[in-house]
Motif scaffolding. Structure first.
Motif, PDB file in Angstrom:
ATOM      1  N   LEU A  66       0.834  -1.195   0.000  1.00 16.89           N
ATOM      2  CA  LEU A  66       0.000   0.000   0.000  1.00 16.89           C
ATOM      3  C   LEU A  66       0.874   1.252   0.000  1.00 16.89           C
ATOM      4  O   LEU A  66       1.941   1.279   0.604  1.00 16.89           O
ATOM      5  CB  LEU A  66      -0.919  -0.002   1.227  1.00 16.89           C
ATOM      6  CG  LEU A  66      -1.879  -1.197   1.302  1.00 16.89           C
ATOM      7  CD1 LEU A  66      -2.762  -1.097   2.546  1.00 16.89           C
ATOM      8  CD2 LEU A  66      -2.751  -1.295   0.044  1.00 16.89           C
ATOM      9  N   CYS A  67       0.383   2.274  -0.669  1.00 13.66           N
ATOM     10  CA  CYS A  67       1.103   3.550  -0.743  1.00 13.66           C
ATOM     11  C   CYS A  67       1.295   4.098   0.673  1.00 13.66           C
ATOM     12  O   CYS A  67       0.345   4.134   1.462  1.00 13.66           O
ATOM     13  CB  CYS A  67       0.306   4.535  -1.599  1.00 13.66           C
ATOM     14  SG  CYS A  67       0.956   6.209  -1.561  1.00 13.66           S
ATOM     15  N   LEU A  68       2.503   4.531   0.979  1.00 11.54           N
ATOM     16  CA  LEU A  68       2.818   5.051   2.315  1.00 11.54           C
ATOM     17  C   LEU A  68       2.001   6.293   2.641  1.00 11.54           C
ATOM     18  O   LEU A  68       1.816   6.634   3.793  1.00 11.54           O
ATOM     19  CB  LEU A  68       4.294   5.454   2.385  1.00 11.54           C
ATOM     20  CG  LEU A  68       5.341   4.390   2.644  1.00 11.54           C
ATOM     21  CD1 LEU A  68       6.673   5.064   2.914  1.00 11.54           C
ATOM     22  CD2 LEU A  68       4.954   3.516   3.820  1.00 11.54           C
ATOM     23  N   LEU A  69       1.533   6.989   1.619  1.00 11.99           N
ATOM     24  CA  LEU A  69       0.855   8.258   1.864  1.00 11.99           C
ATOM     25  C   LEU A  69      -0.664   8.167   1.802  1.00 11.99           C
ATOM     26  O   LEU A  69      -1.352   8.789   2.586  1.00 11.99           O
ATOM     27  CB  LEU A  69       1.369   9.322   0.877  1.00 11.99           C
ATOM     28  CG  LEU A  69       2.844   9.696   1.082  1.00 11.99           C
ATOM     29  CD1 LEU A  69       3.342  10.596  -0.032  1.00 11.99           C
ATOM     30  CD2 LEU A  69       3.033  10.392   2.431  1.00 11.99           C
ATOM     31  N   CYS A  70      -1.209   7.394   0.845  1.00 12.36           N
ATOM     32  CA  CYS A  70      -2.675   7.386   0.707  1.00 12.36           C
ATOM     33  C   CYS A  70      -3.285   6.030   1.024  1.00 12.36           C
ATOM     34  O   CYS A  70      -4.515   5.887   1.010  1.00 12.36           O
ATOM     35  CB  CYS A  70      -3.082   7.833  -0.696  1.00 12.36           C
ATOM     36  SG  CYS A  70      -2.663   6.626  -1.970  1.00 12.36           S
ATOM     37  N   SER A  71      -2.436   5.024   1.293  1.00 14.35           N
ATOM     38  CA  SER A  71      -2.904   3.678   1.679  1.00 14.35           C
ATOM     39  C   SER A  71      -3.683   2.943   0.595  1.00 14.35           C
ATOM     40  O   SER A  71      -4.317   1.937   0.876  1.00 14.35           O
ATOM     41  CB  SER A  71      -3.737   3.719   2.975  1.00 14.35           C
ATOM     42  OG  SER A  71      -2.969   4.272   3.994  1.00 14.35           O
ATOM     43  N   ILE A 111       5.305   4.302  -3.074  1.00 21.45           N
ATOM     44  CA  ILE A 111       4.434   5.481  -3.077  1.00 21.45           C
ATOM     45  C   ILE A 111       3.788   5.514  -4.465  1.00 21.45           C
ATOM     46  O   ILE A 111       4.495   5.350  -5.470  1.00 21.45           O
ATOM     47  CB  ILE A 111       5.239   6.773  -2.790  1.00 21.45           C
ATOM     48  CG1 ILE A 111       5.684   6.781  -1.318  1.00 21.45           C
ATOM     49  CG2 ILE A 111       4.419   8.017  -3.107  1.00 21.45           C
ATOM     50  CD1 ILE A 111       6.401   8.039  -0.882  1.00 21.45           C
ATOM     51  N   CYS A 112       2.468   5.680  -4.521  1.00 16.49           N
ATOM     52  CA  CYS A 112       1.780   5.577  -5.810  1.00 16.49           C
ATOM     53  C   CYS A 112       2.144   6.769  -6.717  1.00 16.49           C
ATOM     54  O   CYS A 112       2.674   7.777  -6.259  1.00 16.49           O
ATOM     55  CB  CYS A 112       0.264   5.488  -5.597  1.00 16.49           C
ATOM     56  SG  CYS A 112      -0.511   7.041  -5.120  1.00 16.49           S
ATOM     57  N   HIS A 113       1.848   6.628  -7.994  1.00 18.70           N
ATOM     58  CA  HIS A 113       2.218   7.668  -8.963  1.00 18.70           C
ATOM     59  C   HIS A 113       1.560   9.006  -8.629  1.00 18.70           C
ATOM     60  O   HIS A 113       2.199  10.055  -8.723  1.00 18.70           O
ATOM     61  CB  HIS A 113       1.837   7.233 -10.378  1.00 18.70           C
ATOM     62  CG  HIS A 113       2.721   6.138 -10.895  1.00 18.70           C
ATOM     63  ND1 HIS A 113       4.084   6.285 -11.033  1.00 18.70           N
ATOM     64  CD2 HIS A 113       2.451   4.865 -11.280  1.00 18.70           C
ATOM     65  CE1 HIS A 113       4.612   5.158 -11.487  1.00 18.70           C
ATOM     66  NE2 HIS A 113       3.642   4.271 -11.644  1.00 18.70           N
ATOM     67  N   ALA A 114       0.283   8.948  -8.223  1.00 24.06           N
ATOM     68  CA  ALA A 114      -0.434  10.200  -7.932  1.00 24.06           C
ATOM     69  C   ALA A 114       0.225  10.929  -6.761  1.00 24.06           C
ATOM     70  O   ALA A 114       0.452  12.149  -6.827  1.00 24.06           O
ATOM     71  CB  ALA A 114      -1.888   9.903  -7.614  1.00 24.06           C
ATOM     72  N   CYS A 115       0.559  10.179  -5.696  1.00 22.55           N
ATOM     73  CA  CYS A 115       1.175  10.820  -4.523  1.00 22.55           C
ATOM     74  C   CYS A 115       2.582  11.312  -4.833  1.00 22.55           C
ATOM     75  O   CYS A 115       2.973  12.390  -4.385  1.00 22.55           O
ATOM     76  CB  CYS A 115       1.203   9.866  -3.332  1.00 22.55           C
ATOM     77  SG  CYS A 115      -0.412   9.608  -2.589  1.00 22.55           S
ATOM     78  N   SER A 116       3.346  10.528  -5.636  1.00 21.32           N
ATOM     79  CA  SER A 116       4.718  10.997  -5.902  1.00 21.32           C
ATOM     80  C   SER A 116       4.701  12.242  -6.798  1.00 21.32           C
ATOM     81  O   SER A 116       5.552  13.120  -6.660  1.00 21.32           O
ATOM     82  CB  SER A 116       5.612   9.888  -6.470  1.00 21.32           C
ATOM     83  OG  SER A 116       5.055   9.329  -7.609  1.00 21.32           O
TER      84      SER A 116
HETATM   85 ZN   LIG Z   1      -0.626   7.318  -2.822  1.00 25.42          ZN
END
Ligand SMILES: [Zn+2]
Ligand SMILES: [Zn+2]
Length: 220
Positions: A7-12, A21-26
């Motif tokens: 899971l993305c560290l920022l948005c789960s 970290i997913c593309h949107a968050c990065s």
């Molecule tokens: Zn994310």
């Protein structure tokens, strides 16, 4: 856990990337786009800042991936204060892609050392973790232990750049020579640049011909 399920560290939500970290968050991270090439000071346009024009630092270039701001600052704190190596992995993989591979590449990477007492308290040197991962990503050798911290130094908090530099005098010691080398000096966060400056002075006196500084983030 496979990386597809991580899971993305920022948005789960499912990260779907090796960095965790997913593309949107990065894409939303506070990228440092315009900065002084010598000291990475954030500026409206990329140009040498007045301070570097007046008194250039010992290092020849400074590269930072992000502004030290949300959520990079929170990830850096998770890594440094809580030893969260998932945060370290994500930040360093994304920084490696953003900052490099540097051209021209340094001959070696050297992390800014911690005093042994601080190392013992924390259990790791954050700069060494970052340098090791950058070295892997860029195919560069990492030399740890050739630059040592001789004194712990008083806290740097609340001091201006000149006071910080005075505080750091004699703090770093070279164990061995760096003759003719272009050294990539690695730290976690660049604040006033005083720590990197003090370390660069020591490398320079030990024979380094060129020094590039690398950090994850830059404070304003
Ligand atoms: Zn994310
Ligand atoms: Zn500058």
């Amino acid at each position: 856990m496979s990386r597809r399920l991580a899971l993305c560290l920022l948005c789960s939500r499912p990260a779907g990337t090796a960095a965790g970290i997913c593309h949107a968050c990065s894409a939303d991270l506070p990228q440092l786009q315009c900065a002084c090439p010598r000291c990475a000071l954030p500026l409206p346009v990329a140009a040498t800042c007045p301070r570097c024009l007046r008194r250039p630092p010992v290092f020849d270039a400074a590269h930072c991936a992000w502004h030290y701001a949300y959520p990079v600052a929170q990830l850096v704190r998770r890594f440094k204060d809580r030893g969260d190596m998932a945060a370290a992995h994500s930040l360093t993989m994304l920084a490696a892609a953003q900052l490099g591979p540097p051209a021209p590449p340094p001959d070696i990477l050297v992390p800014v050392p911690l005093h042994w007492r601080r190392y013992w308290q924390r259990g790791f040197n954050q700069a060494q973790v970052i340098a090791t991962k950058l070295g892997d990503a860029w195919g560069l050798p990492v030399h740890t232990g050739k630059l040592r911290r001789a004194r712990a130094g008083a806290s740097q908090r609340g001091l201006d750049r000149r006071q910080r530099l005075r505080n750091l005098e004699g703090c770093f010691v070279a164990r061995g020579r760096f003759d003719g080398l272009h050294v990539g000096l690695v730290d976690d966060v660049m604040t006033t640049g005083a720590t990197l400056e003090a370390a660069a002075r020591t490398l320079h006196s030990a024979g380094a011909v060129s020094i590039s500084a690398f950090a994850l983030a830059r404070t304003p």
